[in-house]
Design a protein around this motif. Structure first.
Motif, mmCIF file in Angstrom:
data_model
loop_
_atom_site.group_PDB
_atom_site.id
_atom_site.type_symbol
_atom_site.label_atom_id
_atom_site.label_comp_id
_atom_site.label_asym_id
_atom_site.label_seq_id
_atom_site.Cartn_x
_atom_site.Cartn_y
_atom_site.Cartn_z
ATOM 1 N N HIS A 56 5.879 3.124 5.554
ATOM 2 C CA HIS A 56 4.839 3.123 6.592
ATOM 3 C C HIS A 56 5.348 3.793 7.871
ATOM 4 C CE1 HIS A 56 1.718 0.639 4.666
ATOM 5 N NE2 HIS A 56 2.718 0.002 4.087
ATOM 6 N N GLN A 84 -0.431 1.911 -5.419
ATOM 7 C CA GLN A 84 -0.264 1.963 -3.965
ATOM 8 C C GLN A 84 -1.614 2.221 -3.280
ATOM 9 O OE1 GLN A 84 1.600 3.391 -6.344
ATOM 10 N NE2 GLN A 84 3.613 4.058 -5.593
ATOM 11 N N ARG A 101 -0.656 -6.690 5.509
ATOM 12 C CA ARG A 101 -0.366 -5.283 5.214
ATOM 13 C C ARG A 101 -0.521 -5.078 3.724
ATOM 14 N NH1 ARG A 101 3.706 -1.972 8.609
ATOM 15 N NH2 ARG A 101 1.804 -2.081 9.859
ATOM 16 N N GLY A 102 -1.404 -4.158 3.358
ATOM 17 C CA GLY A 102 -1.718 -3.995 1.947
ATOM 18 C C GLY A 102 -2.282 -5.294 1.408
ATOM 19 N N GLY A 161 0.798 -1.215 0.000
ATOM 20 C CA GLY A 161 0.000 0.000 0.000
ATOM 21 C C GLY A 161 0.831 1.266 0.000
ATOM 22 N N ARG A 162 2.118 1.124 0.026
ATOM 23 C CA ARG A 162 3.064 2.223 -0.140
ATOM 24 C C ARG A 162 4.100 1.793 -1.178
ATOM 25 N NH1 ARG A 162 3.139 5.704 4.419
ATOM 26 N NH2 ARG A 162 1.029 5.695 5.302
ATOM 27 N N ALA A 206 -3.728 -0.363 -0.788
ATOM 28 C CA ALA A 206 -4.142 0.036 0.558
ATOM 29 C C ALA A 206 -5.648 -0.131 0.734
ATOM 30 C CB ALA A 206 -3.732 1.483 0.818
#
Length: 406
Positions: free
Chosen positions: A249, A315, A343-344, A242-243, A319
Motif C-alpha cells: 500500500h 487481491q 483495510r481490505g 487488497g494487495r 479491495a
C-alpha cells in the motif's frame, strides 16, 4: 450387524475436552464438523458464516478446490523427506514465492512463530557477519502492542502481560517503542541495531493501521541506519488487505518478509522467511533447520497458494469488498459501534462497552449464525475468507447491526 457409532453432540464434545486438553484457549462454544467456502457446519448441522477465517489462515476459503486438488495429488506421491534430501516440489515453491514477494531467497518453516524466531536468528547473524556488530551485542527494535507469536523469545518482547506473566526469565536484546511513532523508533536505533521488526498492520491489537507514510518512514530510517526492516506479514499478507502484502500500500520493499497462515491454504502449516540473498545467505548448513519445513506436501500446497495470488484476482476482490465492509461499518458508528479500522477484508470493530464485551458480542453473533472473534475489551475482529460474496458480506453486516440493536 454392528450398530453405527453414535456421534457425540456439541455439548458432549465440549465437556469431553475439559479434562484432557490444556486450557490455553477459550473458544466459542461451537463444534465445527464440516466446512466449505465461507461456511462451516457444526455437529448438529447448524451452518455459520465464518467471518474469522482462521485468523487469515483460510484466506482462500475452506477446502478451496484448487488447493485440495494440489494436496490430494501430492498425498498420492510423497509427503515428507526431511531436508536431509531434496524433494521435487521445493524448488518451484521457493522460486514462485520469491518472485511473488520481490525477494531473492526463501527459508521454509512451518508456523508463524517459527518464521519470526528464524528471522531473529538471521538478523542477529547478519548483524555480526555483515554489519560488524560486536558479538552478542545485537539489538532488535520492536513495537508495543505487537503480536508475533507465543514462544519464549517472542513473548520476551511482548507488551501483553497475559502472554508474558509466569514465563520468565526473558530473552534479552530487544527494545520496545510505541507503534506508529517514527521519532521514538529513530531514537531507539543505534549502531547495535540488527533490525526493526514490525507488523505493517497490528492484527491481535485490534487491526491497528499506522498513519500513511509510517511504513515508508521505517524503510527510510532502516536504510539510513544500515539495519534490516523485517515486516511480519503473517496475518496481513497474501491478499488480506487488497494487495499481495500490506507494505504494498506504500510501495515499500522490506529486507525481510515473514509469511505464514494463508501460505498453507488452511490445509497444512506453512511459513517462510523471504529475504534478500545477502541476508539469508548468512545461514550455513547445520546452523538452522526444521524436519518438516519445506516438506513436499507443504511445498505443493504453498505453490498452489502462490498460483492463486499470481492472477491478482483475490487481491482485487478483497479491495472491492473492502469498500463494502468499510461503508457498512461506517453506517454502524453511533449505532453500537464507537469506532473501527479496516483495510481490505480485515477490520477491528470497537463496540460500545455498554452493549457488551467483545466476547459477549461474539457469542450473540454466533447465535445468529456468524462467527467472529473478540480481542481486547469490546473489540471484535472481522476477517472473512477472500472467497466471500458481496451478498454474504452484506448479510453479515446486517446481522451485526441487528445484534447491536438488540
Amino acid at each position: 450387524m454392528t450398530a453405527p457409532a453414535r456421534t457425540r453432540s456439541s455439548a458432549e464434545l465440549i465437556r469431553a475436552e475439559e479434562p484432557v486438553l490444556a486450557h490455553n484457549y477459550h473458544p466459542l462454544p461451537v463444534v465445527v464438523a464440516r466446512a466449505e467456502g465461507a461456511w462451516v457446519e457444526d455437529v448438529e448441522g447448524r451452518r455459520y458464516l465464518d467471518m474469522l477465517a482462521g485468523y487469515s489462515a483460510l484466506n482462500f476459503g475452506h477446502r478451496n478446490p484448487v488447493l485440495i486438488e494440489a494436496a490430494h495429488r501430492q498425498l498420492d506421491r510423497l509427503t515428507l523427506t526431511s531436508r536431509a534430501f531434496h524433494n521435487d516440489q521445493l524448488a518451484e515453491f521457493a522460486e514462485s514465492l520469491a518472485a511473488l514477494t520481490g525477494q531473492d531467497m526463501v527459508l521454509p518453516m512451518n508456523t508463524g512463530a517459527e518464521a519470526v524466531e528464524s528471522a531473529v536468528k538471521v538478523a542477529r547473524k547478519w548483524a555480526y557477519e555483515v554489519k560488524g556488530v560486536p558479538a552478542d551485542r545485537a539489538t532488535i527494535v520492536v513495537a508495543s502492542g505487537n503480536f508475533h507469536g507465543r514462544t519464549t523469545t517472542i513473548v520476551s518482547f511482548s507488551t501483553d502481560e497475559t502472554a508474558r506473566s509466569g514465563f520468565g526469565p526473558f530473552t534479552p536484546g530487544f527494545r520496545i517503542v510505541p507503534y506508529n511513532d517514527l521519532a521514538a523508533l529513530e531514537a531507539a536505533v543505534d549502531e547495535t541495531t540488527a533490525a526493526v521488526l514490525i507488523e505493517p498492520i497490528q492484527g491481535e491489537a485490534g487491526v491497528v493501521i499506522p498513519d500513511e507514510g509510517y511504513l515508508a518512514g521505517v524503510r527510510a530510517l532502516t536504510s539510513r541506519a544500515g539495519c534490516l526492516f523485517i515486516a511480519d506479514e503473517i496475518q496481513s499478507g497474501l491478499g488480506r488487505t487488497g494487495r499481495t502484502l500490506a507494505v504494498d500500500h506504500e510501495g515499500v520493499v522490506p529486507d525481510v518478509v515473514l509469511l505464514g497462515k494463508a501460505l498453507g491454504g488452511g490445509i497444512v502449516p506453512v511459513s517462510a522467511v523471504v529475504a534478500r540473498r545477502d541476508v539469508l545467505g548468512v545461514l550455513q548448513p547445520g546452523e538452522h533447520g526444521s524436519t518438516f519445513g519445506g516438506n513436499p506436501l507443504a511445498a505443493a500446497v504453498g505453490s498452489a497458494v502462490v498460483g492463486l495470488l499470481e492472477t491478482g484476482e483475490f487481491q482485487r476482490w478483497a479491495a472491492e469488498l473492502g469498500a463494502v465492509l468499510r461503508d457498512g461499518l461506517a453506517a454502524l458508528v453511533g449505532k453500537g459501534v464507537v469506532g473501527f479500522r479496516a483495510r481490505g477484508l480485515w477490520a477491528g470493530v470497537d463496540v460500545d462497552p455498554a452493549i457488551g464485551t467483545g466476547r459477549e458480542i461474539s457469542e450473540r453473533l454466533m447465535q445468529e449464525g456468524i462467527l467472529v472473534k473478540d480481542t481486547h475489551g469490546s473489540t471484535i475482529r472481522l476477517a472473512p475468507p477472500l472467497t466471500i460474496t458481496d451478498a454474504e458480506l452484506r448479510s453479515a453486516l446486517e446481522t451485526l447491526e441487528k445484534v447491536l440493536a438488540a
